[in-house]
Design a protein around this motif. Structure first.
Motif, PDB file in Angstrom:
ATOM      1  N   ILE A 303       0.840  -1.202   0.000  1.00 26.14           N
ATOM      2  CA  ILE A 303       0.000   0.000   0.000  1.00 26.14           C
ATOM      3  C   ILE A 303       0.875   1.253   0.000  1.00 26.14           C
ATOM      4  O   ILE A 303       0.635   2.193  -0.782  1.00 26.14           O
ATOM      5  N   ASP A 304       1.877   1.297   0.866  1.00 24.48           N
ATOM      6  CA  ASP A 304       2.748   2.470   0.932  1.00 24.48           C
ATOM      7  C   ASP A 304       3.464   2.700  -0.393  1.00 24.48           C
ATOM      8  O   ASP A 304       3.650   3.850  -0.826  1.00 24.48           O
ATOM      9  N   ALA A 305       3.856   1.620  -1.068  1.00 21.86           N
ATOM     10  CA  ALA A 305       4.518   1.761  -2.370  1.00 21.86           C
ATOM     11  C   ALA A 305       3.559   2.355  -3.395  1.00 21.86           C
ATOM     12  O   ALA A 305       3.952   3.208  -4.212  1.00 21.86           O
ATOM     13  N   LEU A 306       2.296   1.941  -3.372  1.00 20.36           N
ATOM     14  CA  LEU A 306       1.308   2.474  -4.317  1.00 20.36           C
ATOM     15  C   LEU A 306       1.099   3.967  -4.118  1.00 20.36           C
ATOM     16  O   LEU A 306       0.995   4.724  -5.088  1.00 20.36           O
ATOM     17  N   PHE A 307       1.044   4.399  -2.865  1.00 18.46           N
ATOM     18  CA  PHE A 307       0.774   5.811  -2.598  1.00 18.46           C
ATOM     19  C   PHE A 307       2.006   6.673  -2.848  1.00 18.46           C
ATOM     20  O   PHE A 307       1.882   7.866  -3.116  1.00 18.46           O
ATOM     21  N   ALA A 309       4.080   6.268  -5.384  1.00 14.50           N
ATOM     22  CA  ALA A 309       4.249   6.447  -6.830  1.00 14.50           C
ATOM     23  C   ALA A 309       3.062   5.814  -7.541  1.00 14.50           C
ATOM     24  O   ALA A 309       3.042   4.595  -7.754  1.00 14.50           O
ATOM     25  N   PRO A 310       2.045   6.603  -7.918  1.00  9.79           N
ATOM     26  CA  PRO A 310       0.841   6.037  -8.523  1.00  9.79           C
ATOM     27  C   PRO A 310       1.025   5.513  -9.945  1.00  9.79           C
ATOM     28  O   PRO A 310       0.116   4.902 -10.500  1.00  9.79           O
ATOM     29  N   ILE A 311       2.170   5.766 -10.569  1.00  5.42           N
ATOM     30  CA  ILE A 311       2.582   5.067 -11.792  1.00  5.42           C
ATOM     31  C   ILE A 311       3.958   4.489 -11.500  1.00  5.42           C
ATOM     32  O   ILE A 311       4.846   5.210 -11.020  1.00  5.42           O
ATOM     33  N   PHE A 312       4.151   3.206 -11.760  1.00 10.14           N
ATOM     34  CA  PHE A 312       5.387   2.553 -11.334  1.00 10.14           C
ATOM     35  C   PHE A 312       5.645   1.318 -12.189  1.00 10.14           C
ATOM     36  O   PHE A 312       4.725   0.734 -12.778  1.00 10.14           O
ATOM     37  N   SER A 313       6.906   0.941 -12.251  1.00  4.61           N
ATOM     38  CA  SER A 313       7.259  -0.328 -12.880  1.00  4.61           C
ATOM     39  C   SER A 313       7.227  -1.421 -11.828  1.00  4.61           C
ATOM     40  O   SER A 313       7.322  -1.144 -10.618  1.00  4.61           O
ATOM     41  N   SER A 314       7.103  -2.655 -12.275  1.00  2.00           N
ATOM     42  CA  SER A 314       7.123  -3.759 -11.319  1.00  2.00           C
ATOM     43  C   SER A 314       8.447  -3.793 -10.569  1.00  2.00           C
ATOM     44  O   SER A 314       8.474  -4.012  -9.343  1.00  2.00           O
ATOM     45  N   ALA A 315       9.546  -3.503 -11.260  1.00  4.21           N
ATOM     46  CA  ALA A 315      10.860  -3.491 -10.600  1.00  4.21           C
ATOM     47  C   ALA A 315      10.923  -2.407  -9.528  1.00  4.21           C
ATOM     48  O   ALA A 315      11.457  -2.626  -8.432  1.00  4.21           O
ATOM     49  N   GLU A 316      10.362  -1.230  -9.849  1.00  2.60           N
ATOM     50  CA  GLU A 316      10.330  -0.134  -8.877  1.00  2.60           C
ATOM     51  C   GLU A 316       9.468  -0.508  -7.666  1.00  2.60           C
ATOM     52  O   GLU A 316       9.800  -0.174  -6.522  1.00  2.60           O
ATOM     53  N   PHE A 317       8.380  -1.213  -7.922  1.00  5.56           N
ATOM     54  CA  PHE A 317       7.486  -1.644  -6.842  1.00  5.56           C
ATOM     55  C   PHE A 317       8.220  -2.578  -5.880  1.00  5.56           C
ATOM     56  O   PHE A 317       8.137  -2.410  -4.660  1.00  5.56           O
ATOM     57  N   TYR A 318       8.964  -3.540  -6.421  1.00  7.05           N
ATOM     58  CA  TYR A 318       9.701  -4.459  -5.551  1.00  7.05           C
ATOM     59  C   TYR A 318      10.733  -3.707  -4.724  1.00  7.05           C
ATOM     60  O   TYR A 318      10.886  -3.949  -3.525  1.00  7.05           O
ATOM     61  N   GLU A 319      11.423  -2.770  -5.368  1.00  3.97           N
ATOM     62  CA  GLU A 319      12.479  -2.032  -4.673  1.00  3.97           C
ATOM     63  C   GLU A 319      11.898  -1.086  -3.621  1.00  3.97           C
ATOM     64  O   GLU A 319      12.367  -1.033  -2.482  1.00  3.97           O
ATOM     65  N   ARG A 320      10.852  -0.346  -3.992  1.00  3.41           N
ATOM     66  CA  ARG A 320      10.271   0.642  -3.083  1.00  3.41           C
ATOM     67  C   ARG A 320       9.648  -0.026  -1.855  1.00  3.41           C
ATOM     68  O   ARG A 320       9.736   0.499  -0.738  1.00  3.41           O
TER      69      ARG A 320
END
Length: 369
Positions: A303-307, A309-320
């Motif tokens: 949830i925190d990762a979604l908020f 960066a509301p547009i993101f790559s899957s790689a960025e999601f894993y890292e964030r």
């Protein structure tokens, strides 16, 4: 008719009609206090409101002529290696620099006061690697500048103070910043206008001037977090914005400017509060929805990762989020299946997929409040 350089009068200016401003002072302060109450209720405002900061950077830069949208910036940050035109990249760089400068200011104000030296530091960041990097980043100008329809000073609409008058003007501006006033919002309105009319830099004066609004509010204790977004109002009312500033330099009409600025604060405090409340409500909803949809121990991190960066790559999601790749991939699949996120671009080869969190984007852009 040739326009003479603006000669700043000592602050505070004479002739402020305090009595006439009392009703608007009261309503603007009430609106700002309501907004601050919402800010105080947000558990992590720098995270949850970070898309609003990016949107502020987009709109403040658009006043100066950039064309990039919030989605353009977020898509670039999700996939910075994607091909992009030089003009679009320059626009995006200016916007990212604006956001970075404001974030640096927030950290700096924990240890020092807002002053001309800090503003020069922010200006250096603002112009770094952008179209203005050859315009003396971080340095008070030593040449005469002007604003006009062409490159001839004879046709100027406005001519700021001569370079030799800048040290005195900036010292007076800083002294007024550090002193008290009958009302802080009126003081802020005067400080913002005078800074932009002094025009101390070769480039970036408007953006720095708009950046000063939340920073001064924060330093003066009007808001508990330096997150106030005024550029939407100024962008919507650009002709009036410029005319009211010009009227100060041309006619010493400070009262007209103060009226305009207080109304801007009141209106944007309401809009900002609606957006912040909508984001907080969405966050609370996601704290129920995402754990149920994913059945994952990593739900809150997701949830925190979604908020953030509301547009993101899957790689960025894993890292964030610091979620292991296998678990993160399953979470994204579950979130897509439950219409929380949507895919903007499928990954191929070594390229990661790009996702959007559309409900947060809609709030940020003002399409759904």
């Amino acid at each position: 008719m040739k326009v003479s350089p603006y000669i700043p009068e000592p602050l505070p200016p004479a002739g402020i009609d305090w009595e006439s401003h009392i009703p608007q002072i009261a309503s603007a302060n009430r609106a700002l206090a309501r907004y601050d109450g919402i800010l105080q209720a947000i558990p992590n405002p720098r995270l949850l409101l970070s898309p609003l900061l990016t949107q502020e950077a987009v709109l403040s830069s658009r006043i100066e002529g950039t064309q990039a949208s919030l989605e353009d910036v977020l898509r670039f940050e999700a996939n910075p290696r994607e091909p992009i035109g030089d003009a679009a990249l320059a626009d995006i760089r200016e916007i990212i620099n604006y956001r970075e400068a404001l974030n640096v200011a927030v950290e700096a104000l924990k240890a020092r006061r807002l002053d001309t030296a800090l503003i020069c530091d922010l200006h250096r960041i603002l112009l770094s690697g952008s179209r203005g990097m050859d315009r003396e980043p971080g340095c008070v100008r030593t040449i005469q500048n002007f604003i006009g329809r062409d490159a001839r000073i004879e046709h100027a609409i406005f001519v700021p103070p001569a370079p030799e008058d800048l040290p005195r003007a900036l010292a007076d501006w800083e002294a007024y910043l550090q002193q008290g006033e009958l009302d802080i919002l009126v003081q802020l309105s005067i400080l913002k206008a005078q800074f932009e009319l002094i025009h101390p830099f070769c480039d970036g004066n408007g953006r720095i001037g708009r950046m000063l609004v939340p920073l001064i509010m924060y330093e003066k204790g009007l808001i508990g977090s330096p997150m106030f977004y005024i550029s939407a109002y100024l962008e919507r009312n650009r002709p009036a914005y410029y005319e009211r500033l010009l009227a100060v330099s041309r006619d010493r009409d400070w009262n007209g400017w103060i009226t305009f600025f207080l109304h801007a604060i009141e209106e944007q405090a309401g809009t900002n509060g609606q957006k912040a409340k909508a984001i907080l409500d969405l966050y609370d909803e996601m704290k129920r929805t995402v754990p149920e949809a994913t059945r994952s121990q990593y739900a809150i991190a997701a949830i925190d990762a979604l908020f953030g960066a509301p547009i993101f790559s899957s790689a960025e999601f894993y890292e964030r989020s610091a979620i292991p790749k296998v678990s993160g991939a399953k979470i994204l699949k579950d979130l897509e299946g439950n219409d929380v996120v949507e895919i903007l671009q499928r990954g191929a080869g070594r390229r990661a997929s790009t996702y959007a969190f559309p409900r947060l984007l809609a709030i940020t852009e003002g399409n759904r409040l």
